[in-house]
Design a protein around this motif. Structure first.
Motif, PDB file in Angstrom:
ATOM      1  N   ASP A   1      36.638  37.882  38.106  1.00 47.57           N
ATOM      2  CA  ASP A   1      37.977  38.246  37.674  1.00 47.57           C
ATOM      3  C   ASP A   1      37.938  39.526  36.831  1.00 47.57           C
ATOM      4  O   ASP A   1      38.743  40.441  37.026  1.00 47.57           O
ATOM      5  CB  ASP A   1      38.571  37.090  36.870  1.00 47.57           C
ATOM      6  N   ALA A   2      36.970  39.595  35.916  1.00 49.46           N
ATOM      7  CA  ALA A   2      36.834  40.786  35.068  1.00 49.46           C
ATOM      8  C   ALA A   2      36.483  42.021  35.901  1.00 49.46           C
ATOM      9  O   ALA A   2      37.027  43.108  35.663  1.00 49.46           O
ATOM     10  CB  ALA A   2      35.776  40.540  34.003  1.00 49.46           C
ATOM     11  N   ARG A   3      35.578  41.875  36.881  1.00 48.98           N
ATOM     12  CA  ARG A   3      35.210  43.010  37.729  1.00 48.98           C
ATOM     13  C   ARG A   3      36.403  43.505  38.536  1.00 48.98           C
ATOM     14  O   ARG A   3      36.592  44.708  38.718  1.00 48.98           O
ATOM     15  CB  ARG A   3      34.077  42.617  38.679  1.00 48.98           C
ATOM     16  N   ALA A   4      37.219  42.577  39.020  1.00 45.57           N
ATOM     17  CA  ALA A   4      38.399  42.964  39.803  1.00 45.57           C
ATOM     18  C   ALA A   4      39.373  43.754  38.934  1.00 45.57           C
ATOM     19  O   ALA A   4      39.928  44.759  39.371  1.00 45.57           O
ATOM     20  CB  ALA A   4      39.067  41.730  40.389  1.00 45.57           C
ATOM     21  N   LYS A   5      39.563  43.312  37.697  1.00 45.75           N
ATOM     22  CA  LYS A   5      40.487  44.010  36.802  1.00 45.75           C
ATOM     23  C   LYS A   5      39.985  45.409  36.480  1.00 45.75           C
ATOM     24  O   LYS A   5      40.771  46.353  36.435  1.00 45.75           O
ATOM     25  CB  LYS A   5      40.689  43.192  35.528  1.00 45.75           C
ATOM     26  N   VAL A   6      38.678  45.550  36.246  1.00 43.66           N
ATOM     27  CA  VAL A   6      38.098  46.866  35.960  1.00 43.66           C
ATOM     28  C   VAL A   6      38.257  47.794  37.163  1.00 43.66           C
ATOM     29  O   VAL A   6      38.532  48.979  37.009  1.00 43.66           O
ATOM     30  CB  VAL A   6      36.608  46.731  35.554  1.00 43.66           C
ATOM     31  N   ALA A   7      38.102  47.247  38.372  1.00 45.04           N
ATOM     32  CA  ALA A   7      38.210  48.051  39.594  1.00 45.04           C
ATOM     33  C   ALA A   7      39.661  48.270  40.007  1.00 45.04           C
ATOM     34  O   ALA A   7      39.929  48.891  41.019  1.00 45.04           O
ATOM     35  CB  ALA A   7      37.448  47.377  40.727  1.00 45.04           C
ATOM     36  N   ASP A   8      40.604  47.741  39.221  1.00 46.76           N
ATOM     37  CA  ASP A   8      42.038  47.861  39.505  1.00 46.76           C
ATOM     38  C   ASP A   8      42.378  47.263  40.862  1.00 46.76           C
ATOM     39  O   ASP A   8      43.103  47.837  41.664  1.00 46.76           O
ATOM     40  CB  ASP A   8      42.494  49.312  39.428  1.00 46.76           C
ATOM     41  N   VAL A   9      41.790  46.074  41.107  1.00 43.06           N
ATOM     42  CA  VAL A   9      42.035  45.324  42.334  1.00 43.06           C
ATOM     43  C   VAL A   9      42.658  43.980  41.949  1.00 43.06           C
ATOM     44  O   VAL A   9      42.304  43.401  40.918  1.00 43.06           O
ATOM     45  CB  VAL A   9      40.700  45.085  43.091  1.00 43.06           C
ATOM     46  N   GLN A  10      43.563  43.494  42.762  1.00 42.21           N
ATOM     47  CA  GLN A  10      44.176  42.199  42.498  1.00 42.21           C
ATOM     48  C   GLN A  10      43.111  41.112  42.550  1.00 42.21           C
ATOM     49  O   GLN A  10      42.466  40.928  43.563  1.00 42.21           O
ATOM     50  CB  GLN A  10      45.266  41.897  43.549  1.00 42.21           C
ATOM     51  N   PRO A  11      42.873  40.386  41.438  1.00 40.32           N
ATOM     52  CA  PRO A  11      41.846  39.336  41.458  1.00 40.32           C
ATOM     53  C   PRO A  11      42.244  38.167  42.368  1.00 40.32           C
ATOM     54  O   PRO A  11      43.433  37.906  42.561  1.00 40.32           O
ATOM     55  CB  PRO A  11      41.746  38.881  40.011  1.00 40.32           C
TER      56      PRO A  11
END
Length: 66
Positions: free
Chosen positions: A51-61
């Motif tokens: 979830d954290a990686r998705a947020k950093v990559a600006d991708v919908q988790p």
């Protein structure tokens, strides 16, 4: 062993999905997810990291219950 051609297999999958959707059988993705009540600590940690990686990559988790 049976050998399948990928394009033919994927076409069959798409056809089956379309048939299910037209009959109203397809369920919403959110309703298919479990509640996460019996998750291990390791799995909860992995879901939080994803979830954290998705947020950093600006991708919908991906929706997950942890």
């Amino acid at each position: 062993m049976k050998t399948l051609e990928l394009n033919g297999y994927l076409a069959g999958v798409s056809a089956r999905k379309a048939e299910l959707a037209s009959n109203g059988v397809m369920l919403a993705v959110e309703s298919c997810r479990n509640g996460g009540a019996r998750r291990t600590a390791e799995k909860r940690s992995a879901l939080k990291r994803a979830d954290a990686r998705a947020k950093v990559a600006d991708v919908q988790p991906v929706l997950s219950n942890y």
